[in-house]
Scaffold this active site. Structure first.
Site, PDB file in Angstrom:
ATOM      1  N   SER A   1       0.816  -1.208   0.000  1.00 39.20           N
ATOM      2  CA  SER A   1       0.000   0.000   0.000  1.00 39.20           C
ATOM      3  C   SER A   1       0.856   1.266   0.000  1.00 39.20           C
ATOM      4  O   SER A   1       1.602   1.522  -0.928  1.00 39.20           O
ATOM      5  CB  SER A   1      -0.968  -0.041   1.189  1.00 39.20           C
ATOM      6  OG  SER A   1      -1.950   0.939   1.086  1.00 39.20           O
TER       7      SER A   1
ATOM      8  N   ASP B   1      -2.407   6.336  -3.567  1.00 44.64           N
ATOM      9  CA  ASP B   1      -1.261   5.691  -2.933  1.00 44.64           C
ATOM     10  C   ASP B   1      -0.761   4.563  -3.832  1.00 44.64           C
ATOM     11  O   ASP B   1      -1.232   4.398  -4.963  1.00 44.64           O
ATOM     12  CB  ASP B   1      -1.594   5.211  -1.519  1.00 44.64           C
ATOM     13  CG  ASP B   1      -2.553   4.030  -1.509  1.00 44.64           C
ATOM     14  OD1 ASP B   1      -3.281   3.848  -2.504  1.00 44.64           O
ATOM     15  OD2 ASP B   1      -2.599   3.298  -0.505  1.00 44.64           O
TER      16      ASP B   1
ATOM     17  N   ASP C   1      -5.806   2.232  -3.506  1.00 42.80           N
ATOM     18  CA  ASP C   1      -7.049   2.007  -2.765  1.00 42.80           C
ATOM     19  C   ASP C   1      -7.379   3.169  -1.836  1.00 42.80           C
ATOM     20  O   ASP C   1      -8.356   3.110  -1.092  1.00 42.80           O
ATOM     21  CB  ASP C   1      -7.011   0.679  -2.003  1.00 42.80           C
ATOM     22  CG  ASP C   1      -6.008   0.660  -0.860  1.00 42.80           C
ATOM     23  OD1 ASP C   1      -5.184   1.593  -0.765  1.00 42.80           O
ATOM     24  OD2 ASP C   1      -6.044  -0.297  -0.059  1.00 42.80           O
TER      25      ASP C   1
END
Length: 450
Positions: free
Chosen positions: A102, A243, A247
């Site tokens: 992430s 990012d 998400d």
């Protein structure tokens, strides 16, 4: 039962350091392939990744694990997390995998798993996988004639682009908007600019030159300074920062001001309530969302349901109580009418729809409430349980007593990093700064004494 591998968002760690090693990734593939090997049909997994250097290594390891368990592997390449969830359903796969850490730096990586319905796995299923990881899985390997096949799937970007475009109301185009977008040198570096351009916008893109080591590096939703500069430089109407796995999203308005997930959820909730598409008469957010959001919704007859931190908890509450808008202050925004997990690009499109329909500048559209002063600080730890120390417990109790009904205090360990997060909010900024500073000092002293 204590989790050994899975955190709040899958398995995560530094690449090539246990548990984020190719050996464990292969074993996760075998274990997950075994658990989802139900019935006599040919089983399949879809595997996506972001742009980290270690993604190739872990992708190959997971392909080896799944095929060893008799599962066909459909390899997607670099693609956003929400696209993996969507394609898991679209391709009728038994399980989906996203290899990503992430918003973390490139040295880290992670494994997120999705069920055939596109939702992240339940705690029970993750525990079943963990149990298998600790055992000899030789008996679960497929017979030679049943070993799975691996196939790289073409056209997956186009499928996600069309999916994202369909979430913008058909009577809305983005013509006349100059949009700066920061793709964080991550998974959306191709698809996000394409969606905006195909919908009619003039697009200025940064963070779209991944090299394996620059994902989230001074760019993206956790470092929006570069986007703020670009918005000012090109006089953009709006800036969109994603990012590394796309998400989550943060907006920069035309003045360069950062708009967080709380404000974005307020915009979407108010807009959807007006056109009677909001379900649950409110939204779902976490304990970290600002008290100002809660007051904004209450003033308009809507409710804010709070959950533990992590979009999986938000989604679980949304599913149980029939909400269709939820998310986190960090920019994870889940719109269940359009997907099963956070989708930064789709959330941004809903904001753009409001901007186009109202004809107002982003600074006016997205400033829906005045945030209550809020301070979040982190304490890095190397182990132990400082929150269980009596001195820390007393300091927390004293702080909660002082805040009483005039604010909130949230102290929790991070689920993805070795950190203790300390957040306080209230109407008195000076009081908040003093309380957080005091708690940081106490936790740090206990950490250093350990």
């Amino acid at each position: 039962m204590k989790r050994r591998y899975f955190g709040t968002d899958g398995i995560r760690g530094q690449s090539n350091i246990y548990p984020m090693t190719p050996d464990l990734a292969m074993r996760v593939g075998i274990a997950a392939g075994t658990i989802f090997h139900r019935g006599s049909h040919r089983h399949r997994v879809v595997i996506g990744k972001d742009t980290r250097l270690s993604g190739y290594m872990l992708e190959n390891a997971m392909v080896a694990g799944f095929t060893a368990a008799g599962v066909d592997a459909f390899v997607l390449g670099p693609i956003p997390t929400p696209a993996v969830a969507m394609l898991t359903r679209s391709l009728r796969a038994d399980i989906g995998v996203m290899i990503s850490a992430s918003h973390n730096p490139y040295e880290d990586n992670g494994i997120k798993l999705f069920g055939p319905d596109g939702y992240k796995l339940s705690d029970d299923l993750e525990m079943k996988i963990e149990d298998l990881l600790e055992k000899d899985m030789t008996a679960h390997l497929a017979k030679s004639e049943n070993i799975g096949r691996a196939k790289r799937v073409d056209g997956v970007h186009d499928r996600y682009i069309e999916h994202a475009k369909r979430t913008l109301p058909r009577d809305v185009t983005l013509q006349g908007l100059r949009i700066a977008i920061d793709c964080a040198n991550g998974a959306a570096y191709k698809v996000a600019p394409a969606v905006l351009w195909e919908l009619g916008a003039e697009v200025v893109t940064i963070g779209n030159e991944p090299n394996g080591t620059n994902i989230n590096l001074n760019c993206g939703s956790t470092s929006p300074v570069a986007l703020q500069k670009k918005v000012d430089e090109v006089r953009a109407d709006i800036g969109i920062a994603l990012d590394g796995d796309a998400d989550r999203v943060i907006i920069v308005d035309e003045t360069g001001t950062i708009i967080d997930g709380d404000q974005l959820m307020a915009v979407i909730a108010e807009s959807w309530a007006e056109n009677q598409s909001l379900r649950g008469n409110g939204i779902v957010a976490t304990v970290m969302s600002n008290l100002g959001l809660e007051r904004f919704l209450e003033d308009r007859g809507m409710a804010l349901a709070r959950t533990a931190v992590g979009d999986r908890h938000v989604v679980e509450h949304m599913r149980q109580h029939n909400f269709n808008v939820g998310g986190e202050q960090s920019g994870h925004i889940v719109l269940s009418d359009y997907g099963t997990t956070g989708d930064g690009l789709v959330a941004a499109l809903q904001i753009l729809a409001v901007v186009k329909r109202t004809g107002k500048p982003v600074s006016e559209v997205c400033r829906r409430f005045e945030p209550v002063p809020q301070l979040l600080r982190n304490v890095r730890i190397s182990g132990g349980k400082p929150l269980e120390d009596n001195q820390v417990r007393k300091a927390i109790a004293d702080a909660e007593s002082e805040l009483a009904r005039n604010g909130r205090l949230v102290i929790r360990p991070s689920g993805t990093e070795p950190l203790i997060r300390v957040m306080a909010e209230g109407d008195d900024r000076g009081q908040i700064e003093r309380i957080v500073g005091g708690l940081i000092d106490v936790i740090s002293s206990v950490r250093n004494a350990a």
